[in-house]
Motif scaffolding. Structure first.
Motif, short mmCIF file in Angstrom:
data_model
loop_
_atom_site.label_atom_id
_atom_site.label_comp_id
_atom_site.label_asym_id
_atom_site.label_seq_id
_atom_site.Cartn_x
_atom_site.Cartn_y
_atom_site.Cartn_z
N VAL A 235 0.84 -1.20 0.00
CA VAL A 235 0.00 0.00 0.00
C VAL A 235 0.88 1.25 0.00
O VAL A 235 0.61 2.22 -0.73
CB VAL A 235 -0.95 -0.01 1.21
N ALA A 236 1.94 1.24 0.82
CA ALA A 236 2.83 2.39 0.87
C ALA A 236 3.52 2.59 -0.48
O ALA A 236 3.69 3.73 -0.95
CB ALA A 236 3.88 2.19 1.97
N TYR A 237 3.92 1.52 -1.13
CA TYR A 237 4.54 1.60 -2.45
C TYR A 237 3.56 2.21 -3.46
O TYR A 237 3.93 3.08 -4.27
CB TYR A 237 4.97 0.21 -2.89
N ALA A 238 2.30 1.74 -3.41
CA ALA A 238 1.29 2.26 -4.33
C ALA A 238 1.05 3.75 -4.10
O ALA A 238 0.93 4.53 -5.05
CB ALA A 238 -0.01 1.48 -4.17
N ASP A 239 0.98 4.15 -2.83
CA ASP A 239 0.79 5.57 -2.52
C ASP A 239 1.96 6.40 -3.06
O ASP A 239 1.76 7.51 -3.57
CB ASP A 239 0.68 5.77 -1.00
N GLY A 240 3.15 5.87 -2.96
CA GLY A 240 4.32 6.58 -3.47
C GLY A 240 4.30 6.76 -4.97
O GLY A 240 4.93 7.68 -5.49
N HIS A 241 3.57 5.89 -5.67
CA HIS A 241 3.46 6.00 -7.13
C HIS A 241 2.14 6.62 -7.56
O HIS A 241 1.82 6.67 -8.76
CB HIS A 241 3.63 4.62 -7.78
N GLY A 242 1.35 7.09 -6.58
CA GLY A 242 0.14 7.82 -6.89
C GLY A 242 -0.99 7.01 -7.49
O GLY A 242 -1.88 7.57 -8.15
N ASP A 243 -1.00 5.69 -7.28
CA ASP A 243 -2.05 4.84 -7.83
C ASP A 243 -2.32 3.71 -6.86
O ASP A 243 -1.51 2.78 -6.73
CB ASP A 243 -1.63 4.29 -9.19
N SER A 244 -3.45 3.77 -6.17
CA SER A 244 -3.76 2.76 -5.16
C SER A 244 -3.94 1.37 -5.75
O SER A 244 -3.80 0.35 -5.05
CB SER A 244 -5.02 3.17 -4.39
N ALA A 247 -1.15 -1.54 -5.46
CA ALA A 247 -1.11 -2.48 -4.34
C ALA A 247 -1.88 -3.75 -4.67
O ALA A 247 -1.46 -4.87 -4.34
CB ALA A 247 -1.67 -1.82 -3.08
N GLU A 359 6.06 4.41 7.83
CA GLU A 359 5.83 5.85 7.99
C GLU A 359 7.15 6.62 8.12
O GLU A 359 7.26 7.74 7.64
CB GLU A 359 4.95 6.10 9.22
#
Length: 417
Positions: A235-244, A247, A359
């Motif tokens: 999820v954190a990786y997806a948030d970092g790439h701007g696309d949920s 994940a 975090e």
């Protein structure tokens, strides 16, 4: 490989037992998502939703080994069917009453988890008496691990579809009705009604008095923790790439890798003892987790996730054989239930522990924690190599309910390897 699985599925009772167990486990596989969605739909906060879901999970972790021990003592139908009915009824109360009054919601979700029938352990206890030959039992363990991956992938999708077609309460009710029907199909089958555990020594520790089983549980606590950390790190990786949705791709690739690995592993016969092979499989599992910390672009990361999943189902399938070999006489269902509980508690612990890590240091650190979990599991297996070699194992028919053998302390069972 395909021929081997086809032969397995043609064996009498196999399809019914496998399908019934998967349906019966749907409530447990979907509970975390279904409880959160329903609580939010009722106006509850994410904090409350998470707390209710965690309460359900904790109650399940407590109930599985207790119910597993009861199954070993009194048989499957007398324990599993009442448990399934009570669990389904409790979840129906939650769906109909909502979150107000809150004590009712807490009690209902906790009761639903506590009385979740130990169908997973029960199925693995049945395979030897249903299939007979050791190689077919081993293939069934692998197929079971593969089916588990499919269920945990498709189960949440089923909840989402039911919510879209009706609402969150209907999703809870339908899933739990399917769960009761699945449990009913299993416990009314001839193998379940005939199955009896071996005579057992009265001991308050039950299955936990086996050093080999304790070693295995310690290792798979860390395997579960690794999987729990991957879910959060993805999820954190997806948030970092701007696309949920990324994940979802990563976790789906992880499941697809486990599916492929399990099918290949169960499609061949393995020579030698399973304990050394388990160490190799867990080492490969840990090695597959480590490259995730490189966090490349989404396409490469999806491929790495697939690779990371390849050895999960084989490791689980091999662990099932090791559990069967090291469970004391008369405790096989309880022993399998302890593995389920330990794995789940490890996943929950990993999920909780990796949050602050992600975090502070980002997704890469979260995936590093997954690799550390895999390495910790391997270290436990290496450190306990002595207790996982040999042990007080009953003869072949002691654990599977087949007639004609007497428990002999110190004897090794001729189990599939």
């Amino acid at each position: 490989m395909t021929t081997g699985y086809a032969e397995l599925l043609r064996a009498r009772h196999v399809v019914r037992l496998l399908a019934g167990t998967l349906a019966g486990r749907l409530p447990n596989a979907t509970a975390a998502l279904a409880i959160v969605l329903f609580t939010r739909a009722e106006g509850g906060s994410y904090t409350l939703a998470g707390a209710l879901s965690a309460g359900y999970g904790l109650a399940t972790a407590v109930g599985q080994p207790l119910l597993g021990r009861a199954v070993d003592l009194w048989g499957q139908p007398r324990v599993m069917l009442p448990a399934a009915l009570l669990s389904g009824l409790a979840m129906a109360v939650f769906a109909l009453a909502g979150i107000d009054p809150l004590p009712v919601a807490w009690a209902a979700t906790a009761a639903a988890g506590l009385f979740t029938p130990p169908l997973e352990g029960g199925l693995r206890a049945l395979w030897p008496s249903v299939l007979g030959r050791g190689d077919r039992v081993h293939a069934a363990y692998a197929l079971d691990a593969v089916a588990q991956e499919v269920m945990f992938t498709l189960g949440p999708l089923a909840v989402t579809v039911l919510v879209a077609l009706a609402n969150e309460a209907a999703a809870l009710l339908v899933i739990n009705v399917l769960g009761v029907l699945g449990a009913l199909s299993v416990v009314l089958s001839p193998p379940s009604r005939r199955w009896r555990s071996a005579p057992r020594e009265a001991h308050w520790l039950g299955a936990l008095r086996s050093p080999g089983l304790l070693a295995l549980l310690g290792a798979f606590f860390f395997v579960g923790a690794a999987l729990g950390t991957i879910a959060v790190a993805a999820v954190a990786y997806a948030d970092g790439h701007g696309d949920s949705l990324i994940a979802t791709y990563l976790l789906a690739a992880l499941g697809a890798g486990a599916l492929a690995g399990g099918l290949v592993y169960g499609g061949r016969t393995w020579a030698g003892e399973p304990e050394p092979r388990l160490r190799v499989l867990v080492a490969a599992l840990a090695a597959g987790y480590l490259p995730l910390a490189l966090v490349p672009g989404p396409a490469a990361m999806t491929f790495l996730s697939w690779v990371a999943g390849v050895f999960l189902a084989p490791a689980l399938a091999c662990a099932f054989v090791v559990v069967d070999r090291h469970a004391p006489p008369g405790t096989v269902t309880e022993a399998f239930s302890w593995l389920v509980t330990t794995f789940g508690v490890g996943a929950a612990a990993g999920t909780a522990a990796v949050g602050p890590v992600v975090e502070r240091w980002g997704a890469a650190a979260g995936f590093c924690a997954a690799g550390a979990g895999g390495l910790a599991a391997l270290l436990v297996l290496l450190a306990t190599r002595r207790v996982l070699t040999g042990g007080p194992i009953p003869e072949e028919s002691d654990q599977n309910g087949a007639p004609g053998a007497v428990s002999k302390p110190g004897a090794r069972r001729n189990v599939p390897s």
